[in-house]
Design a protein around this motif. Structure first.
Motif, short mmCIF file in Angstrom:
data_model
loop_
_atom_site.label_atom_id
_atom_site.label_comp_id
_atom_site.label_asym_id
_atom_site.label_seq_id
_atom_site.Cartn_x
_atom_site.Cartn_y
_atom_site.Cartn_z
N VAL A 1 0.85 -1.13 -0.05
CA VAL A 1 -0.13 -0.08 0.09
C VAL A 1 1.00 1.17 -0.09
CG1 VAL A 1 -1.64 1.37 1.29
CG2 VAL A 1 -1.90 -1.11 1.06
N VAL A 2 1.96 1.23 0.89
CA VAL A 2 2.71 2.58 1.08
C VAL A 2 3.46 2.68 -0.50
CG1 VAL A 2 4.56 3.81 2.01
CG2 VAL A 2 2.86 2.21 3.38
N THR A 3 4.06 1.65 -0.98
CA THR A 3 4.83 1.58 -2.31
C THR A 3 3.88 2.08 -3.33
OG1 THR A 3 6.02 -0.19 -1.55
CG2 THR A 3 5.81 0.16 -3.98
N THR A 4 2.54 1.77 -3.15
CA THR A 4 1.53 2.12 -4.39
C THR A 4 1.22 3.50 -4.24
OG1 THR A 4 0.55 -0.09 -4.41
CG2 THR A 4 -0.66 1.66 -5.45
N GLY A 5 1.12 3.98 -2.96
CA GLY A 5 1.08 5.52 -2.56
C GLY A 5 1.99 6.30 -3.57
N PHE A 6 3.39 5.87 -3.23
CA PHE A 6 4.61 6.55 -4.15
C PHE A 6 4.31 6.47 -5.67
CE2 PHE A 6 6.78 6.15 0.07
CZ PHE A 6 7.30 7.39 0.11
N LEU A 7 3.94 5.07 -6.17
CA LEU A 7 3.71 5.04 -7.63
C LEU A 7 2.62 5.92 -8.01
CD1 LEU A 7 4.73 3.24 -9.92
CD2 LEU A 7 3.04 1.52 -9.43
N MET A 8 1.49 5.96 -7.44
CA MET A 8 0.51 6.82 -7.70
C MET A 8 0.84 8.32 -7.95
SD MET A 8 -2.84 5.50 -5.85
CE MET A 8 -3.93 4.12 -6.32
N ARG A 9 1.87 8.79 -7.15
CA ARG A 9 2.25 10.05 -7.17
C ARG A 9 2.87 10.32 -8.49
NH1 ARG A 9 2.53 9.40 -1.71
NH2 ARG A 9 1.95 11.10 -0.26
N ALA A 10 3.70 9.35 -8.66
CA ALA A 10 4.76 9.37 -10.10
C ALA A 10 3.74 9.29 -11.15
CB ALA A 10 5.68 8.36 -10.06
N MET A 11 2.69 8.58 -11.03
CA MET A 11 1.66 8.29 -12.29
C MET A 11 0.89 9.24 -12.60
SD MET A 11 0.48 4.38 -11.42
CE MET A 11 -0.87 4.50 -12.57
N THR A 12 0.58 10.23 -11.38
CA THR A 12 -0.51 11.12 -11.70
C THR A 12 -0.57 11.94 -13.08
OG1 THR A 12 -2.23 12.68 -10.53
CG2 THR A 12 0.24 12.84 -10.25
N GLY A 13 0.99 12.55 -13.27
CA GLY A 13 0.99 13.35 -14.36
C GLY A 13 0.86 12.85 -15.68
N GLY A 14 0.54 11.31 -15.67
CA GLY A 14 0.22 10.80 -17.04
C GLY A 14 -1.18 11.10 -17.45
N PRO A 15 -2.02 10.67 -16.68
CA PRO A 15 -3.68 11.00 -16.83
C PRO A 15 -3.87 12.33 -16.95
CG PRO A 15 -3.24 9.85 -14.94
CD PRO A 15 -2.15 9.88 -15.59
N ALA A 16 -3.16 13.30 -16.11
CA ALA A 16 -3.46 14.64 -16.04
C ALA A 16 -3.23 15.38 -17.28
CB ALA A 16 -2.93 15.28 -14.91
N LEU A 17 -2.08 14.97 -17.98
CA LEU A 17 -1.52 15.57 -19.00
C LEU A 17 -1.74 14.84 -20.26
CD1 LEU A 17 1.47 17.09 -17.14
CD2 LEU A 17 -0.29 18.47 -18.05
N GLY A 18 -2.27 13.72 -20.33
CA GLY A 18 -2.51 12.97 -21.29
C GLY A 18 -1.24 12.21 -22.06
N ILE A 19 -0.29 11.77 -21.01
CA ILE A 19 1.06 11.33 -21.13
C ILE A 19 0.64 9.85 -21.11
CG2 ILE A 19 3.58 11.38 -20.86
CD1 ILE A 19 3.17 14.04 -19.69
N PRO A 20 1.23 8.98 -22.12
CA PRO A 20 1.26 7.54 -22.04
C PRO A 20 2.21 7.15 -21.10
CG PRO A 20 2.24 8.22 -24.31
CD PRO A 20 1.45 9.44 -23.65
N LEU A 21 2.10 6.23 -20.17
CA LEU A 21 2.93 5.82 -19.08
C LEU A 21 3.59 4.37 -19.96
CD1 LEU A 21 0.97 6.45 -15.93
CD2 LEU A 21 2.87 7.68 -16.85
N SER A 22 5.05 4.59 -19.74
CA SER A 22 5.68 3.42 -20.52
C SER A 22 5.70 2.31 -19.47
CB SER A 22 7.05 4.04 -20.96
OG SER A 22 7.99 3.91 -19.79
N ARG A 23 5.91 0.96 -19.83
CA ARG A 23 6.07 -0.11 -18.85
C ARG A 23 7.41 -0.05 -18.08
NH1 ARG A 23 7.37 -1.96 -24.01
NH2 ARG A 23 9.26 -3.19 -24.25
N TRP A 24 8.48 0.47 -18.59
CA TRP A 24 9.67 0.72 -18.05
C TRP A 24 9.66 1.73 -16.83
CZ3 TRP A 24 11.95 -3.44 -18.58
CH2 TRP A 24 11.89 -4.19 -19.85
N PHE A 25 8.84 2.77 -17.22
CA PHE A 25 8.67 3.82 -16.25
C PHE A 25 7.97 3.22 -15.16
CE2 PHE A 25 5.83 6.94 -14.41
CZ PHE A 25 6.46 7.98 -14.04
N LEU A 26 6.84 2.58 -15.34
CA LEU A 26 6.03 2.06 -13.98
C LEU A 26 6.97 1.06 -13.32
CD1 LEU A 26 2.60 1.47 -15.98
CD2 LEU A 26 3.35 3.25 -14.31
N ILE A 27 7.68 -0.06 -14.00
CA ILE A 27 8.42 -1.03 -13.39
C ILE A 27 9.49 -0.34 -12.64
CG2 ILE A 27 10.07 -2.90 -13.61
CD1 ILE A 27 8.32 -3.60 -16.05
N THR A 28 10.20 0.72 -13.20
CA THR A 28 11.29 1.66 -12.38
C THR A 28 10.75 2.08 -11.29
OG1 THR A 28 12.68 1.62 -14.46
CG2 THR A 28 13.29 3.05 -12.74
#
Length: 325
Positions: free
Chosen positions: A168-195
């Protein structure tokens, strides 16, 4: 007339007069806003700069729309995280009063009444997704709502579930890193999500491991005195998790960097060169984890100058890779 008879007492207020507010109550009223602010954990707000991760990875960080939207995303995640802290401290007030450090938190110390903390946290939790829906888009509002639900569930029960608490705590950090994608219409690469995912797990597990080592060093009979679930984890298991996550983060980043090895058109292979400071940063952070001094990630990064320098070098190389100069 003597001096004593000259010093007459002030007559009591008349029937229609408003009684004076007790000094203690006035002081508490003045200190309430400050107490709410302290409960919102201003020092933790630095981790919300992760909202810039997705546009930075895509090379869109300096676009006009990105520069306009990122401050709003930062404020929205700050409000969401503050809502969670307020509810968490209100719920744990009784337990925090018995803790040597947490007893100084405003809610536990009585500076902020428990009902006020619940009310402020609830309002922020409701208003944050609504604001995101109006000022951003439905996808951003949904991500923030999911973050709030997950973190509130963590406060209520998930923080006592083995392994799930780390996720859960890890996912919280990941959600912060992800949020710029949907907010700005930027596709999130698989390597970005894994890293980003393995990097977050590395820091979370390193912090837990450090807490366990400090508890053992202080010769506590109950290792869960600081965090109840610590008694369920062995030091060896937590060490395995952060080492596994560190290796996963480095491997994923290197695979991403090497993926474009044949298409580099710049003067130097900047993206491939950025693997060096990235790996050094993980190794440097691992030193603190191994010593048991890896506390809050933002504290580690801000207080260690070599790690900050490595971060600046990595940022420069990554910027050159994005600019393809």
């Amino acid at each position: 007339m003597t001096e004593q008879t000259a010093l007459l007492e002030e007559p009591p207020p008349g029937p229609g007069a408003t009684p004076a507010t007790p000094p203690g109550l006035r002081a508490r009223a003045r200190g309430l806003p400050l107490g709410l602010l302290r409960t919102a954990r201003p020092r933790q707000w630095t981790k919300n700069v992760l909202v810039a991760a997705a546009p930075a990875a895509a090379g869109d960080l300096l676009l006009h729309r990105t520069l306009l939207q990122l401050p709003l995303l930062f404020l929205l995640f700050t409000a969401a995280a503050s809502a969670v802290y307020l509810v968490n401290d209100a719920r744990d007030a009784a337990a925090d009063r018995a803790h040597p450090d947490k007893c100084r938190r405003p809610v536990a110390a009585g500076e902020v009444p428990v009902p006020v903390a619940y009310t402020a946290g609830g309002l922020l939790a409701v208003l944050t997704p609504l604001t995101a829906a109006v000022l951003c888009n439905p996808a951003t509002a949904a991500l923030l709502a999911a973050y709030l639900l997950m973190q509130l569930a963590y406060c209520v029960s998930l923080k006592n579930v083995l392994v799930v608490d780390l996720a859960v705590v890890t996912t919280g950090f990941l959600m912060r890193a992800m949020t710029g994608g949907p907010a700005l219409g930027i596709p999130l690469s698989r390597w970005f999500l894994i890293t980003a995912g393995f990097g977050a797990l590395f820091m979370v597990a390193a912090k837990r491991y450090s807490e366990a080592l400090r508890a053992a060093g202080e010769e506590r009979t109950d290792k869960g005195a600081t965090r109840p679930l610590l008694r369920e984890y062995s030091d060896g298991y937590l060490r395995f998790v952060w080492q596994l996550a560190a290796g996963g983060a480095v491997l994923a980043y290197c695979l991403w960097a090497l993926e474009s090895g044949g298409t580099t058109t710049g003067v130097l292979p900047w993206r491939q060169l950025s693997m060096v400071p990235f790996t050094l940063a993980v190794l440097r952070y691992a030193v603190f984890a191994d010593r048991g001094t890896a506390g809050a990630p933002e504290d580690v990064v801000l207080r260690d100058r070599p790690l900050a320098v490595i971060g600046v070098v990595w940022t420069g190389l990554y910027a050159m890779a994005v600019a393809d100069v």
